[in-house]
Design a protein around this motif. Structure first.
Motif, PDB file in Angstrom:
ATOM      1  N   ASN A 182      11.536  -8.517  14.887  1.00  0.00           N
ATOM      2  CA  ASN A 182      12.140  -9.026  15.976  1.00  0.00           C
ATOM      3  C   ASN A 182      11.637 -10.494  15.954  1.00  0.00           C
ATOM      4  O   ASN A 182      12.603 -11.488  16.553  1.00  0.00           O
ATOM      5  CB  ASN A 182      11.642  -8.620  17.415  1.00  0.00           C
ATOM      6  CG  ASN A 182      12.225  -7.214  17.571  1.00  0.00           C
ATOM      7  OD1 ASN A 182      13.297  -6.728  17.230  1.00  0.00           O
ATOM      8  ND2 ASN A 182      11.507  -6.568  18.424  1.00  0.00           N
ATOM      9  N   SER A 183      10.983 -11.176  15.260  1.00  0.00           N
ATOM     10  CA  SER A 183      10.369 -12.451  15.542  1.00  0.00           C
ATOM     11  C   SER A 183      10.094 -13.283  14.312  1.00  0.00           C
ATOM     12  O   SER A 183      10.201 -14.556  14.629  1.00  0.00           O
ATOM     13  CB  SER A 183       8.981 -12.530  16.349  1.00  0.00           C
ATOM     14  OG  SER A 183       7.986 -11.878  15.482  1.00  0.00           O
ATOM     15  N   LEU A 184      10.022 -12.547  13.050  1.00  0.00           N
ATOM     16  CA  LEU A 184       9.818 -13.368  11.841  1.00  0.00           C
ATOM     17  C   LEU A 184      11.200 -13.973  10.976  1.00  0.00           C
ATOM     18  O   LEU A 184      11.967 -13.087  10.865  1.00  0.00           O
ATOM     19  CB  LEU A 184       8.566 -12.800  10.947  1.00  0.00           C
ATOM     20  CG  LEU A 184       7.508 -12.561  11.933  1.00  0.00           C
ATOM     21  CD1 LEU A 184       6.362 -12.002  10.538  1.00  0.00           C
ATOM     22  CD2 LEU A 184       6.900 -13.690  12.367  1.00  0.00           C
ATOM     23  N   ASN A 185      10.945 -14.945  10.423  1.00  0.00           N
ATOM     24  CA  ASN A 185      12.033 -15.114   9.290  1.00  0.00           C
ATOM     25  C   ASN A 185      11.509 -14.368   8.077  1.00  0.00           C
ATOM     26  O   ASN A 185      10.352 -13.714   7.908  1.00  0.00           O
ATOM     27  CB  ASN A 185      11.771 -16.628   8.883  1.00  0.00           C
ATOM     28  CG  ASN A 185      12.218 -17.649  10.032  1.00  0.00           C
ATOM     29  OD1 ASN A 185      13.105 -17.338  10.806  1.00  0.00           O
ATOM     30  ND2 ASN A 185      11.354 -18.772   9.741  1.00  0.00           N
ATOM     31  N   ALA A 186      12.674 -13.805   7.217  1.00  0.00           N
ATOM     32  CA  ALA A 186      12.346 -12.747   6.327  1.00  0.00           C
ATOM     33  C   ALA A 186      11.552 -11.783   6.653  1.00  0.00           C
ATOM     34  O   ALA A 186      10.522 -11.346   5.765  1.00  0.00           O
ATOM     35  CB  ALA A 186      11.648 -13.535   4.915  1.00  0.00           C
ATOM     36  N   PRO A 187      12.069 -11.007   7.653  1.00  0.00           N
ATOM     37  CA  PRO A 187      11.161  -9.749   8.030  1.00  0.00           C
ATOM     38  C   PRO A 187      10.917  -8.644   7.045  1.00  0.00           C
ATOM     39  O   PRO A 187       9.941  -8.241   7.023  1.00  0.00           O
ATOM     40  CB  PRO A 187      11.888  -9.291   9.219  1.00  0.00           C
ATOM     41  CG  PRO A 187      13.379  -9.911   9.046  1.00  0.00           C
ATOM     42  CD  PRO A 187      13.177 -10.823   8.388  1.00  0.00           C
ATOM     43  N   ASN A 188      11.964  -8.618   6.139  1.00  0.00           N
ATOM     44  CA  ASN A 188      11.934  -7.510   5.040  1.00  0.00           C
ATOM     45  C   ASN A 188      10.882  -7.842   4.329  1.00  0.00           C
ATOM     46  O   ASN A 188      10.148  -6.811   3.834  1.00  0.00           O
ATOM     47  CB  ASN A 188      13.204  -7.322   4.401  1.00  0.00           C
ATOM     48  CG  ASN A 188      13.778  -5.898   4.386  1.00  0.00           C
ATOM     49  OD1 ASN A 188      13.357  -5.215   5.395  1.00  0.00           O
ATOM     50  ND2 ASN A 188      14.311  -5.582   3.308  1.00  0.00           N
ATOM     51  N   ALA A 189      10.624  -9.002   3.642  1.00  0.00           N
ATOM     52  CA  ALA A 189       9.607  -9.132   2.934  1.00  0.00           C
ATOM     53  C   ALA A 189       8.239  -9.267   3.557  1.00  0.00           C
ATOM     54  O   ALA A 189       7.204  -8.691   2.829  1.00  0.00           O
ATOM     55  CB  ALA A 189       9.659 -10.817   2.582  1.00  0.00           C
ATOM     56  N   ALA A 190       7.979  -9.316   4.785  1.00  0.00           N
ATOM     57  CA  ALA A 190       6.997  -9.201   5.395  1.00  0.00           C
ATOM     58  C   ALA A 190       6.629  -7.710   5.800  1.00  0.00           C
ATOM     59  O   ALA A 190       5.510  -7.271   5.329  1.00  0.00           O
ATOM     60  CB  ALA A 190       6.858  -9.953   7.050  1.00  0.00           C
ATOM     61  N   LEU A 191       7.604  -6.965   5.914  1.00  0.00           N
ATOM     62  CA  LEU A 191       7.378  -5.593   6.029  1.00  0.00           C
ATOM     63  C   LEU A 191       6.850  -4.876   4.675  1.00  0.00           C
ATOM     64  O   LEU A 191       6.073  -4.211   4.668  1.00  0.00           O
ATOM     65  CB  LEU A 191       8.615  -4.927   6.222  1.00  0.00           C
ATOM     66  CG  LEU A 191       9.109  -5.199   8.038  1.00  0.00           C
ATOM     67  CD1 LEU A 191      10.520  -4.115   8.148  1.00  0.00           C
ATOM     68  CD2 LEU A 191       8.337  -4.605   8.806  1.00  0.00           C
ATOM     69  N   PHE A 192       7.392  -5.398   3.553  1.00  0.00           N
ATOM     70  CA  PHE A 192       7.205  -4.969   2.041  1.00  0.00           C
ATOM     71  C   PHE A 192       5.761  -5.439   1.691  1.00  0.00           C
ATOM     72  O   PHE A 192       5.181  -4.912   1.213  1.00  0.00           O
ATOM     73  CB  PHE A 192       8.223  -5.619   1.060  1.00  0.00           C
ATOM     74  CG  PHE A 192       7.942  -4.929  -0.208  1.00  0.00           C
ATOM     75  CD1 PHE A 192       7.950  -3.442  -0.328  1.00  0.00           C
ATOM     76  CD2 PHE A 192       7.915  -5.855  -1.339  1.00  0.00           C
ATOM     77  CE1 PHE A 192       7.623  -3.038  -1.791  1.00  0.00           C
ATOM     78  CE2 PHE A 192       7.600  -5.267  -2.447  1.00  0.00           C
ATOM     79  CZ  PHE A 192       7.702  -4.057  -2.953  1.00  0.00           C
ATOM     80  N   GLU A 193       5.360  -6.339   2.258  1.00  0.00           N
ATOM     81  CA  GLU A 193       3.885  -7.052   2.142  1.00  0.00           C
ATOM     82  C   GLU A 193       3.070  -6.157   2.596  1.00  0.00           C
ATOM     83  O   GLU A 193       1.997  -5.648   2.042  1.00  0.00           O
ATOM     84  CB  GLU A 193       3.775  -8.228   2.458  1.00  0.00           C
ATOM     85  CG  GLU A 193       2.443  -8.918   2.491  1.00  0.00           C
ATOM     86  CD  GLU A 193       2.171 -10.331   3.107  1.00  0.00           C
ATOM     87  OE1 GLU A 193       0.816 -10.484   3.562  1.00  0.00           O
ATOM     88  OE2 GLU A 193       3.034 -10.903   3.284  1.00  0.00           O
ATOM     89  N   LEU A 194       3.686  -5.695   4.099  1.00  0.00           N
ATOM     90  CA  LEU A 194       2.714  -4.892   4.692  1.00  0.00           C
ATOM     91  C   LEU A 194       2.403  -3.280   4.533  1.00  0.00           C
ATOM     92  O   LEU A 194       1.336  -2.986   4.345  1.00  0.00           O
ATOM     93  CB  LEU A 194       2.747  -5.136   6.121  1.00  0.00           C
ATOM     94  CG  LEU A 194       1.747  -4.574   7.375  1.00  0.00           C
ATOM     95  CD1 LEU A 194       0.383  -5.131   7.083  1.00  0.00           C
ATOM     96  CD2 LEU A 194       2.396  -4.663   8.666  1.00  0.00           C
ATOM     97  N   VAL A 195       3.452  -2.895   4.036  1.00  0.00           N
ATOM     98  CA  VAL A 195       3.723  -1.482   3.479  1.00  0.00           C
ATOM     99  C   VAL A 195       2.734  -1.315   2.465  1.00  0.00           C
ATOM    100  O   VAL A 195       2.160   0.084   2.287  1.00  0.00           O
ATOM    101  CB  VAL A 195       5.030  -0.869   3.283  1.00  0.00           C
ATOM    102  CG1 VAL A 195       5.528  -1.406   1.971  1.00  0.00           C
ATOM    103  CG2 VAL A 195       5.411   0.466   3.454  1.00  0.00           C
ATOM    104  N   GLN A 196       2.305  -1.977   1.611  1.00  0.00           N
ATOM    105  CA  GLN A 196       1.812  -1.847   0.448  1.00  0.00           C
ATOM    106  C   GLN A 196       0.218  -1.979   1.082  1.00  0.00           C
ATOM    107  O   GLN A 196      -0.885  -1.778  -0.024  1.00  0.00           O
ATOM    108  CB  GLN A 196       1.967  -3.013  -0.625  1.00  0.00           C
ATOM    109  CG  GLN A 196       3.190  -2.885  -1.177  1.00  0.00           C
ATOM    110  CD  GLN A 196       3.756  -3.905  -2.241  1.00  0.00           C
ATOM    111  OE1 GLN A 196       3.235  -3.800  -3.376  1.00  0.00           O
ATOM    112  NE2 GLN A 196       4.437  -4.870  -1.488  1.00  0.00           N
ATOM    113  N   ALA A 197      -0.212  -2.109   2.005  1.00  0.00           N
ATOM    114  CA  ALA A 197      -1.255  -2.221   2.469  1.00  0.00           C
ATOM    115  C   ALA A 197      -2.127  -0.988   3.261  1.00  0.00           C
ATOM    116  O   ALA A 197      -3.152  -0.851   3.789  1.00  0.00           O
ATOM    117  CB  ALA A 197      -1.930  -3.190   2.979  1.00  0.00           C
ATOM    118  N   VAL A 198      -1.091  -0.057   3.551  1.00  0.00           N
ATOM    119  CA  VAL A 198      -1.459   1.053   4.613  1.00  0.00           C
ATOM    120  C   VAL A 198      -0.969   2.373   3.902  1.00  0.00           C
ATOM    121  O   VAL A 198      -0.317   2.075   3.134  1.00  0.00           O
ATOM    122  CB  VAL A 198      -0.601   0.664   6.018  1.00  0.00           C
ATOM    123  CG1 VAL A 198      -1.252  -0.287   6.879  1.00  0.00           C
ATOM    124  CG2 VAL A 198       0.718   0.461   5.860  1.00  0.00           C
TER     125      VAL A 198
END
Length: 525
Positions: A182-198
């Motif tokens: 809802n709030s960040l630029n390039a949200p998909n890249a942020a999701l991809f960064e995060l998904v590799q940590a959980v």
């Protein structure tokens, strides 16, 4: 002036450490959380019958139950947040904080955010500042969840590090994922960064939301996307579809990581369960064929063999499910070819030795796969599993496998061992209304795996049944009663009859009490 109150009474965020700071301090060099303990664990779970894994409660409710809408809670919380935005001070912050601490987040979050967007007289900048403060300084998980959700209503990169850090803990990943979108630029890249940590419920939430814009993302989904600590079945279909498994497996050769990832996906699809399965996957015929083709040279260890066994079981299912499959793209000839391909792999020489090696490896996953393979190959591994149980007497998975025998002498051997090795006196602390899950209930769980099979062996395991009748765990007592219901009364002996009579008087759970009464009536004692 003297204060009559402790600081944490006036300011509840002083009760414990900041959750954000706690999480940040536990992140390793790979960006992964080293442990998932939270400062409010004890206070949050106190008095609850079941302690969920991180993110489990929100994950289960989100996947298997509809969100509620408590209008009274929404209205009151909206009033406090609006007041806080207009007059931000310790008094208004405390009032809002206390309300957010107690709230059932999932039941009110969506209607609350919708109401906030249309609330008159709201000071947006002050609300954002307070959301930042709550999220960064809060010491209670519900406050953090609301804080993240509020931040997600403001399009800015300012809170990027904050919500990505909190999102590395499975308890908060869902809220971080929505806020990112809802709030960040390039949200998909942020999701991809995060998904590799959980790896738990957080991974499930992120993979469901990730849109693979790049080949790197698709490659990751096929190789590592499906694996999680909850159930692979939640993500198998999504990874196959988003990662384009049907395209990847058409290659003449693939790397081992892709082959293994595809195996995880296909196995999960054959199991079915909480999400879409093989029957929902339109590319199933082509993908299974290509996987079996690759398996002729790539299936080398027992975990890989397990995938072939799962596929063969699925291909050999009875006629009813296949009537529908044959009308949706499958052909009987194709099915027969695939069964033959799978059987040729399974009957190849050398598997027995690999099964024994995996069984003795000490690795839980290898042991699970070797047990599965041993059954298919007709290998008798009971004595080996029993020797492993000697080293770990409360290992429920071993007991479960050992009790799946029709050999009464082996059952008697196992029961005798359990009577000597389990802490039966500690288990028999008296009937209560306990679920018996989690830490502290390992012995009760082990007893459960034993007693649940004793209905097939009248007269065997009386001591275990007597213990289960006095256990605080409801399922233990139910399994004991199930066994006794199947036994002839003559096999009970006086001690068990007396124990049932006593339990009829003191049983605290009404359903169990009714079961006892019905059994006593049927048995006429």
């Amino acid at each position: 002036m003297f204060s009559l109150f402790k600081k944490e009474v006036l300011y509840p965020w002083a009760e414990g450490a900041s959750i954000y700071e706690t999480i940040r301090s536990k992140i390793d060099e790979r960006g992964r959380l080293q442990d998932d303990k939270l400062p409010d664990d004890e206070s949050y779970w106190e008095g609850r019958p079941l302690r969920w894994v991180a993110g489990g409660l929100d994950g289960a409710l989100g996947h298997h139950a509809g969100g509620g809408k408590d209008e009274e809670k929404v209205t009151e919380t909206l009033r406090l947040l609006a007041h806080l935005s207009r007059k931000p001070n310790l008094k208004t912050r405390r009032a809002a904080y206390l309300k957010l601490m107690q709230a059932d987040v999932l039941s009110v979050i969506d209607p609350l955010l919708e109401a906030l967007r249309h609330a008159p007289g709201l000071n947006a900048q002050n609300l954002y500042n307070e959301a930042l403060w709550l999220t960064e300084k809060g010491a209670h998980r519900n406050v953090i969840k609301f804080g993240i959700a509020l931040l997600g209503q403001f399009e800015t990169e300012h809170h990027r590090e904050l919500i990505l850090t909190l999102g590395r803990h499975d308890e908060f990943t869902l809220y971080s994922a929505v806020a990112i979108q809802n709030s960040l630029n390039a949200p998909n890249a942020a999701l991809f960064e995060l998904v590799q940590a959980v790896n738990g419920w957080g991974k499930i939430q992120l993979v469901e939301r990730l849109e693979p814009e790049t080949q790197e993302m698709k490659d990751w989904l096929l190789r590592k996307g499906c694996q999680n600590s909850v159930m692979y079945e939640y993500l198998a279909y999504i990874c196959a579809l988003k990662g384009e498994l049907h395209v990847a497996l058409t290659a003449d050769e693939v790397d081992e990581a892709l082959y293994n990832g595809a195996g995880d996906i296909l196995s999960a699809l054959t199991h079915g369960g909480p999400a879409e399965d093989m029957d929902d996957y339109e590319h199933a015929p082509a993908v299974i064929g290509n996987y079996l083709r690759l398996s002729r040279t790539m299936c080398k260890d027992v975990s890989q063999l397990t995938v072939i066994l799962n596929l063969l079981d699925w291909l050999k299912q009875d006629a009813k499910p296949w009537e529908k499959r044959l009308s949706k793209g499958w052909a009987e000839e194709t099915r027969g070819q695939y069964r033959e391909m799978a059987e040729n792999i399974i009957t190849a020489e050398g598997w027995a030795e690999k099964v024994w090696t995996a069984l003795r490896s000490g690795d839980d996953r290898q042991r699970y796969c070797s047990i599965r393979a041993a059954k298919a190959l007709g290998l008798d591994i009971w004595e080996e599993l029993f020797e492993q149980l000697r080293l770990s007497p409360m290992n429920g998975s071993l007991i479960f496998e050992l009790m799946r025998t029709d050999n009464e002498q082996r059952v008697r051997k196992l029961v005798s061992f359990a009577e000597e090795s389990l802490p039966l006196t500690d288990i028999a602390s008296g009937p209560a209304d306990e679920m018996g899950l989690g830490l502290g209930y390992e012995a009760h769980s082990a007893l459960d795996f034993l007693v649940q099979e004793l209905d097939r062996y009248p007269g065997v395991g009386r001591k275990l049944i007597a213990t289960a009748l006095h256990s605080p765990v409801v399922r233990n007592r139910n399994m004991a009663l199930k066994a006794l219901e199947a036994w002839p009364l003559a096999d009970w002996e006086e001690s068990l009859a007396a124990a049932v009579n006593r339990l009829a008087e003191i049983e605290p759970v009404s359903d169990v009490k009714e079961t006892i009464a019905e059994m006593m009536k049927d048995k006429k004692f």
